[in-house]
Each structure stands twice: as structure tokens, then as C-alpha cells.
Scaffold this active site. Structure first.
Site, PDB file in Angstrom:
ATOM      1  CG  ASP A 163      -5.871   3.475   0.670  1.00  0.00           C
ATOM      2  OD1 ASP A 163      -5.181   2.656   0.636  1.00  0.00           O
ATOM      3  OD2 ASP A 163      -6.683   3.675  -0.486  1.00  0.00           O
ATOM      4  CG  ASP A 173      -1.515   1.743  -3.679  1.00  0.00           C
ATOM      5  OD1 ASP A 173      -0.183   1.512  -3.779  1.00  0.00           O
ATOM      6  OD2 ASP A 173      -1.893   2.465  -2.518  1.00  0.00           O
ATOM      7  CG  ASN A 206      -2.954   5.691  -1.284  1.00  0.00           C
ATOM      8  OD1 ASN A 206      -3.129   4.412  -0.671  1.00  0.00           O
ATOM      9  ND2 ASN A 206      -3.841   6.024  -1.743  1.00  0.00           N
ATOM     10  CG  ASP A 237      -7.230 -12.424 -13.355  1.00  0.00           C
ATOM     11  OD1 ASP A 237      -8.206 -12.855 -13.984  1.00  0.00           O
ATOM     12  OD2 ASP A 237      -6.635 -13.097 -12.085  1.00  0.00           O
ATOM     13  CG  ASP A 269     -12.370 -15.281 -13.403  1.00  0.00           C
ATOM     14  OD1 ASP A 269     -11.268 -15.782 -12.522  1.00  0.00           O
ATOM     15  OD2 ASP A 269     -13.561 -15.102 -13.257  1.00  0.00           O
ATOM     16  CG  ASP A 289      -9.549 -18.412  -6.284  1.00  0.00           C
ATOM     17  OD1 ASP A 289     -10.061 -17.452  -5.728  1.00  0.00           O
ATOM     18  OD2 ASP A 289      -9.499 -18.767  -7.638  1.00  0.00           O
ATOM     19  CG  ASP A 344      -1.742   1.103   1.527  1.00  0.00           C
ATOM     20  OD1 ASP A 344      -1.788   2.027   0.418  1.00  0.00           O
ATOM     21  OD2 ASP A 344      -2.317   1.442   2.692  1.00  0.00           O
TER      22      ASP A 344
HETATM   23  O1  TEU Z   1     -12.229 -18.607  -9.636  1.00  0.00           O
HETATM   24  C1  TEU Z   1     -12.879 -19.845 -10.038  1.00  0.00           C
HETATM   25  C2  TEU Z   1     -13.496 -20.531  -9.074  1.00  0.00           C
HETATM   26  O2  TEU Z   1     -14.394 -21.365  -9.123  1.00  0.00           O
HETATM   27  C3  TEU Z   1     -12.679 -21.156  -7.949  1.00  0.00           C
HETATM   28  O3  TEU Z   1     -11.229 -21.074  -7.945  1.00  0.00           O
HETATM   29  C4  TEU Z   1     -13.262 -20.630  -6.752  1.00  0.00           C
HETATM   30  O4  TEU Z   1     -12.539 -19.920  -5.952  1.00  0.00           O
HETATM   31  C5  TEU Z   1     -13.495 -22.045  -6.258  1.00  0.00           C
HETATM   32  O5  TEU Z   1     -13.590 -22.998  -6.819  1.00  0.00           O
HETATM   33  C6  TEU Z   1     -14.586 -21.788  -5.073  1.00  0.00           C
HETATM   34  O6  TEU Z   1     -14.879 -23.089  -4.646  1.00  0.00           O
HETATM   35  C7  TEU Z   1     -12.102 -17.544 -10.236  1.00  0.00           C
HETATM   36  C8  TEU Z   1     -11.207 -16.414  -9.641  1.00  0.00           C
HETATM   37  O7  TEU Z   1      -9.928 -16.897  -9.499  1.00  0.00           O
HETATM   38  C9  TEU Z   1     -12.027 -16.301  -8.194  1.00  0.00           C
HETATM   39  O8  TEU Z   1     -11.182 -15.565  -7.292  1.00  0.00           O
HETATM   40  C10 TEU Z   1     -13.399 -15.733  -8.369  1.00  0.00           C
HETATM   41  O9  TEU Z   1     -13.971 -15.600  -7.301  1.00  0.00           O
HETATM   42  C11 TEU Z   1     -14.423 -16.400  -9.495  1.00  0.00           C
HETATM   43  O10 TEU Z   1     -13.372 -17.071 -10.594  1.00  0.00           O
HETATM   44  C12 TEU Z   1     -15.254 -15.773 -10.028  1.00  0.00           C
HETATM   45  O11 TEU Z   1     -14.856 -14.852 -10.723  1.00  0.00           O
HETATM   46 CA    CA Z   2      -3.630   2.240  -1.020  1.00  0.00          CA
END
Ligand code: TEU
Ligand code: CA
Length: 551
Positions: free
Chosen positions: A25, A29, A23, A98, A199, A328, A21
Site C-alpha cells: 500500500d 509495515d 502489503n 519508541d 522521546d 530527524d 512494505d
Molecule cells: O525530536 C525532538 C526534536 O526536537 C528534534 O529532533 C527535532 O526534530 C528538531 O530539533 C527540529 O528542529 C523528537 C522526535 O525524534 C521527532 O521526530 C519528533 O518530531 C519530536 O520529538 C516530537 O515528538
Molecule cells: Ca504497508
């Protein structure tokens, strides 16, 4: 097989909200990332992947995008982004973004138009369906423990969301919608970004008619119902021709629901779709039938089988990306390593990460062995997936103790606590209380201590990244597992015409005999790396990892 920068590069995933971070807050960032570009350069990584930085209400920490053409103000401005991109390139590193093309935020202008009326031109950008009497159109459940359909009162129809109701799924059947997504990709590529992590890309094509799901296992539901839809490969091929064919950029698909059998359809050189996917097979090893909130023990034998199946599938044609944790999942050292041998096991896992025939992705903080955190209560959690799952288990009267054990092991907030830079307040991440609690172990586990200690996990990573660069066989060489059935030792070779490297790992708290490798003693060899001071050739101590060049 062709050598490519995106195959051999070492990737480093940044979760910008928790990285640094600048700045004060309490939220990481873009300037904070730029401040650390020397650190990243020294670590030796060469491709930075930023989790989503676009404007978003952050219901799911940026995986709910409301404006693809702007930066979330808490992360900074477009000028800040341009400076970060320039600084990254100047240091000889690449930057990939991403992006979420399967859904948007409910606050995206397309969705706001779409909800307005049934005949709005944007209506068809999303999936709207009439209910089944008083019920949703079908029985689909979202990834985040709720119905996958939400009714919008104004028009009395339901919209589809495979994640939270704040994340309506886009309708890829609509060509104008697809064209708008391609324009977005062109915009960022023209700015000079070096590619994208896409994603949940396997989910973009939905089965026509939205039939009920008949599977009880959620992973099976993902693979057969939500992912790999009928027009998926047609869409990916179109996206390639319309966009990626015109740039030297990498596409890394989040391969949810992609098995080794299906992977070549995504990444074969002959198909013009994606460059790579990363799969979930090893991430699912410790998940019981109830999924990620149903933790169970995993075995080394199963992990070896996963690596072997993927290596075999990708051996001739195609490429995949390999990781041991990300934003995740739980921290890799807590999940796959040892509490007692924290440091040794963190180093061993680094070897496991950086010695496969795949692109390696380091997740921020793993280079210092950051661990999971135990929050005191549900209120301390931020993750919407955790909150939803908790609500569901309480409602259904499920086993709360087991739920908490699963969260301690694999809850998503574990990997999202701020990076531990030093032992000052808030771990040097910020001067302000951070958006998510700092792991209390920051006074002992931090970058500052490890920079000063040349035996640290951090230094080990640097050495290893350098060795991967010096030994192309670690990237491209054949992979051979010597003892696929051994439950504690993982011994494999990487072999190319002019180089051979042997890797031996002990994934247990006990010393193991190593005479398993025939003639190891007689072989002409050079020790490249070890996580103990003096290596022995006949035994491996707890969590010992050695790498030999066979001469
Ligand atoms: O993740 C997809 C996804 O389904 C998994 O990694 C998820 O976190 C897990 O299966 C939950 O049980 C991607 C992204 O990496 C994740 O951060 C997002 O929340 C998701 O897509 C939705 O965009
Ligand atoms: Ca910040």
C-alpha cells in the site's frame, strides 16, 4: 564499570513507514520488518529500535500518539506485532519501542476529555492557561516554528504544545496522569519488549508559572527553559522505581538540551533514572544562530571536542549513545562525508560511528550509504516541521535560497525516503507508489548490489560490527585523541588492560601525512580493517580509514 548488553549492543533504528512494505500500500509495515529480519541478523546488529508504531493520526509521523495500547492500522495489528517480537527474539535480537511521554496527539481520548470543560477530570492532564489579554500566556515558541500555545475556543484558554498544535504537552505534575503512563510501560514490558527510546524526555517538567523566555538562541532556550525542568529528576526516579526497576530493559532517552555537564544527572549508575541518553551536540555543529534552517560549515576540531567532552563526562560512571544521523536529520554521508568520495567516506563514517566508548546506533539505509534527496518543491515534502518552517520564512520574507540549502543538508525528509532494497520499481520497497518519493539514485545505491559485492559499504559494516564484538576495548576501553587540533585527521586509540586499537581517519578530499603518530612504523601491529585495498603507514589517502590492533 559494569559490562551490560545495552552498552555493547549495536543498535539499528528502523523508521517503519520507510523500511519495507509487505502489503503493497506504499507504507512500510511490521510484516515488512519481519520479512527483513534475516537481513538484520546478518548485518550483525542486535537491538532494533522502532520509531513509534502506536495508533496515531500521523501529523508528525507517529510522534503524536492517540492510543498507546494499539498499533497504527497501516503498520499492522497487535498479532503482527507479537509475531515480529517473537521472530526478533528467536533470531537472538532485542526490540525496543519508541514512546512519547511528553505529549500525546490532540486526538488522544485524554485530550478530547480535557478540552471539554474546565472541570473535566482530565483537564489537568495537560497544561491549560488563561491568555495574557489577547496574547498567549507567554512568549514561548514551539520547536516547529509556531507559537507554543493554541487557544481552544470552547473554554477560552490556551494549551501548551512544544511541538505542533496537534501535540499537546502532558502535565507531569498530575500523579494520576503519571500512573497511567507507567501502566502503559508495564503493558509493553510484560509483552516482552526489551526497553524504550524515550522521546524528548528532558522536556517533561515545566517551569512553574511558565515565565517568558529571555534567550534569543534556540539551543539555549531548549537547555534552560524547555528541558531540565525543576522536577525532572524526581519524575525520572519515580518512573524508574515504579517501572524499570522490575525489568531487565533498557531506557534510551532522547537527550535534547542535555549537555555533558548535565548528563550524569540522567544516567549515573547511582541515580536510578535512565540507562543512556543521546545528545545533539554534533548535530548542532552545522547549525547557525537561526538553528537547523540556518546551515553553516562545521569543523573536525569541533566534532573532536564534542566526542572528547562526552567521553570525559561519561568515563567514570554512566553511558551515552552515539549516532551520526537519524530520522530527524540529513543523511550522514551527505552531511559529514564527501560527495566526491561517497563510498570511502561512508565507510569512514561507519568506523567513526562504531569505535566510540558509547552504544552505537546505525540508522536504516546508512549501511548502504544512502544519501540526501533534492525535492523539486515544498509540495513534495512530507515533514510538518519543514512545512511550518517554510511557511514562516515566506511570511517573514526570509532568505529562501539559504532555507533550501539548509533543507537539502538537514531537512528531516532526507532520512525518511524509502530504504533502497534493489533496482526494481520503487526500489523494491513496495509495489505501490510510496508515501514519500524514492531517492532516484536507488538504481545504483541499493542492498541487492551491495550484497553481491564484497567490497561494498554493506560488507564493510558487517565486518566492522563483527570487529566491535571481537574487541571489547572498542566498547569499553579508554578513549584517547592524539591530535585534537588537526583539522583533517582524526587519530585516536581505544585502550584497555589487554587490548589496544588505533584508529586513523582522514576526513578530507586530500592525502595527508600520517607520520604524526610517533613510531607507528616500528610498532608491532595488525591491520584490522581499511577502506582502501593496501594501506600505507605514512600517508592517509582521501577519506581513508584504518584500524590497527597494537600488539
Ligand atoms: O525530536 C525532538 C526534536 O526536537 C528534534 O529532533 C527535532 O526534530 C528538531 O530539533 C527540529 O528542529 C523528537 C522526535 O525524534 C521527532 O521526530 C519528533 O518530531 C519530536 O520529538 C516530537 O515528538
Ligand atoms: Ca504497508
Amino acid at each position: 564499570m559494569k559490562n551490560q548488553w545495552w552498552k555493547e549492543g549495536v543498535y539499528y533504528q528502523i523508521y517503519p513507514k520507510s523500511f519495507n512494505d509487505a502489503n503493497g500500500d506504499g507504507i512500510g509495515d511490521l510484516n515488512g520488518i519481519r520479512e527483513k529480519s534475516d537481513y538484520l541478523k546478518e548485518l550483525g546488529v542486535n537491538i532494533l529500535w522502532l520509531s513509534p508504531i502506536f495508533d496515531s493520526p500521523h501529523a508528525d509521523n507517529g510522534y503524536d500518539i492517540s492510543d498507546f495500547y494499539n498499533i497504527w492500522p497501516s503498520f499492522g495489528s497487535m498479532d503482527d506485532f507479537d509475531e515480529l517480537l517473537e521472530a526478533t527474539h528467536k533470531k537472538g535480537m532485542k526490540l525496543i519501542l519508541d514512546i512519547v511521554l511528553n505529549h500525546t496527539s490532540e486526538e488522544h481520548p485524554w485530550f478530547l476529555e480535557s478540552v471539554a470543560s474546565k472541570d473535566n477530570p482530565y483537564r489537568d492532564f495537560y497544561h491549560w492557561q488563561e491568555g495574557n489579554g489577547d496574547h498567549p500566556p507567554n512568549n514561548w515558541e514551539s520547536f516547529f516554528s509556531e507559537d507554543a500555545w493554541t487557544k481552544y475556543p470552547a473554554t477560552d484558554e490556551y494549551y501548551l504544545h512544544l511541538f505542533t498544535k496537534n501535540q499537546p504537552d502532558l502535565n507531569w505534575e498530575n500523579p494520576e496522569m503519571r500512573k497511567k503512563l507507567y501502566d502503559i510501560l508495564h503493558f509493553w514490558l510484560k509483552k516482552g519488549v526489551d526497553g524504550f527510546r524515550l522521546d524528548v524526555i528532558p522536556l517533561i517538567s515545566k517551569i512553574p508559572g511558565y515565565p517568558d523566555n529571555t534567550f534569543t538562541d534556540f539551543n539555549e532556550t531548549i537547555e534552560r527553559v524547555y528541558a531540565n525542568g525543576p522536577r525532572l529528576h524526581e519524575h525520572l526516579n519515580e518512573m524508574y522505581n515504579e517501572v524499570f526497576a522490575h525489568y531487565d530493559a533498557v531506557t534510551l532517552g532522547e537527550g535534547i538540551g542535555v549537555s555533558p555537564d548535565l548528563a550524569p544527572l540522567y544516567v549515573s549508575d547511582k541515580r536510578d533514572e535512565l540507562n543512556m541518553v543521546y545528545h545533539f551536540d554534533h548535530m548542532n555543529l552545522d547549525c547557525g544562530p537561526g538553528g537547523r534552517y540556518d546551515n553553516k560549515p562545521w569543523s573536525l576540531k569541533e566534532l573532536k571536542a564534542v566526542i572528547s567532552d562526552w567521553d570525559e563526562s561519561m568515563a567514570g560512571d554512566g553511558w551515552y549513545a552515539w549516532y551520526l544521523g537519524n530520522h530527524d536529520f540529513g543523511r550522514k554521508v551527505t552531511r559529514f562525508g564527501s560527495q566526491k568520495y561517497w563510498e570511502k567516506s561512508a565507510k569512514l563514517l561507519a568506523v567513526l560511528l562504531l569505535s566510540q566508548r558509547a552504544a552505537s546506533i546505525i540508522y536504516q539505509g546508512d549501511e548502504i550509504g544512502m544519501t540526501n534527496i533534492r525535492f523539486e518543491s515544498i509540495e513534495e515534502h512530507d515533514d510538518i516541521a519543514t512545512h511550518n518552517a517554510y511557511r514562516k520564512i515566506v511570511k517573514e520574507g526570509g532568505d529562501l535560497n539559504h532555507f533550501w540549502e539548509s533543507i537539502y543538508m538537514n531537512g528531516r525528509d532526507n532520512a525518511r525516503t524509502p530504504v533502497q532494497w534493489d533496482d526494481s520499481d520503487y526500489a523494491g520497497f513496495s509495489t505501490h507508489e510510496p508515501w514519500l518519493k524514492v531517492n532516484p539514485n536507488y538504481t545504483s545505491i541499493n542492498v541487492k548490489h551491495q550484497s553481491a559485492d564484497n567490497q561494498s559499504i554493506l560488507h564493510f559494516y558487517k565486518k566492522l560490527v563483527e570487529i566491535r564484538r571481537q574487541y571489547p576495548t572498542l566498547v569499553y576501553g579508554q578513549w584517547k585523541d592524539h591530535f585534537p587540533d588537526h583539522e583533517q585527521l582524526f587519530v585516536y586509540s581505544r585502550i584497555s588492560e589487554d587490548q589496544q586499537v588505533l584508529i586513523a581517519l582522514n576526513l578530507s578530499d586530500e592525502t595527508q601525512e600520517l607520520q604524526l603518530v610517533p613510531n607507528l612504523g616500528q610498532m608491532d601491529k595488525k591491520l584490522l580493517l581499511s577502506n582502501y585495498e593496501k594501506g600505507s603507514e605514512t600517508t592517509l589517502r582521501p577519506w581513508e580509514a584504518v584500524m590497527y590492533e597494537i600488539l
